[in-house]
Design a protein around this motif. Structure first.
Motif: not given
Length: 166
Positions: A8-26
């Protein structure tokens, strides 16, 4: 359906790369006590995304993506800190409506029980919060006026009955 948080996180990063930092640190934490009403769901405190496993199991992969994207947007848009001094129930309704309108416009399908107010696309969270407050106030005024009208009619009827009995 089974779920894999990393997928799910990987799909989020692909869809919203500008939120990658938040997705990874969450932090992502399973929590059997996360409900909205009587429905298992997900939530965030800005540092951790809490999810009820039954909610994720009952969603397809697009629903899982929506649920996590929705919670990440609350963090990215700083909705928790911006809630200070507001009615939290109304603030949550407003922020959910704005997020969902944008996710839907971005091609993400809403899950059936979420707030779907397409007009929220034209507002930021504070503006939509105020719009909801204004709608509630207008509805209350209409209700008060209706009650006054009914009381006035009732009073007039009572007066007419009193006059006719004299």
């Amino acid at each position: 359906m089974e779920f894999d948080i990393e997928v799910i996180k990987k799909r989020l990063i692909i869809k919203y790369p500008y939120f990658a930092d938040i997705i990874v640190r969450m932090n992502y934490e399973e929590n059997n006590n996360v409900y909205s009403g009587n429905r298992p769901t997900a939530s965030t405190d800005g540092r951790t995304l809490y999810y009820h496993p039954e909610c994720l199991k009952n969603l397809d992969s697009d629903g899982q993506l929506f649920l996590f994207a929705h919670e990440i947007c609350h963090v990215a848009l700083d909705h928790i800190n911006r809630s200070e001094g507001k009615n939290l129930k109304i603030w949550n309704l407003a922020t959910d409506a704005v997020i969902n309108a944008h996710l839907q416009a971005d091609g993400i399908h809403l899950i059936p029980w979420t707030i779907n107010r397409p007009d929220a696309i034209d507002y930021d969270a504070e503006e939509y919060y105020q719009k909801i407050l204004d709608e509630m106030e207008a509805k209350e005024q209409d209700s008060n006026e209706e009650t006054k009208d009914q009381q006035s009619e009732s009073s007039e009827e009572n007066q007419e009955q009193s006059d006719s009995s004299e």
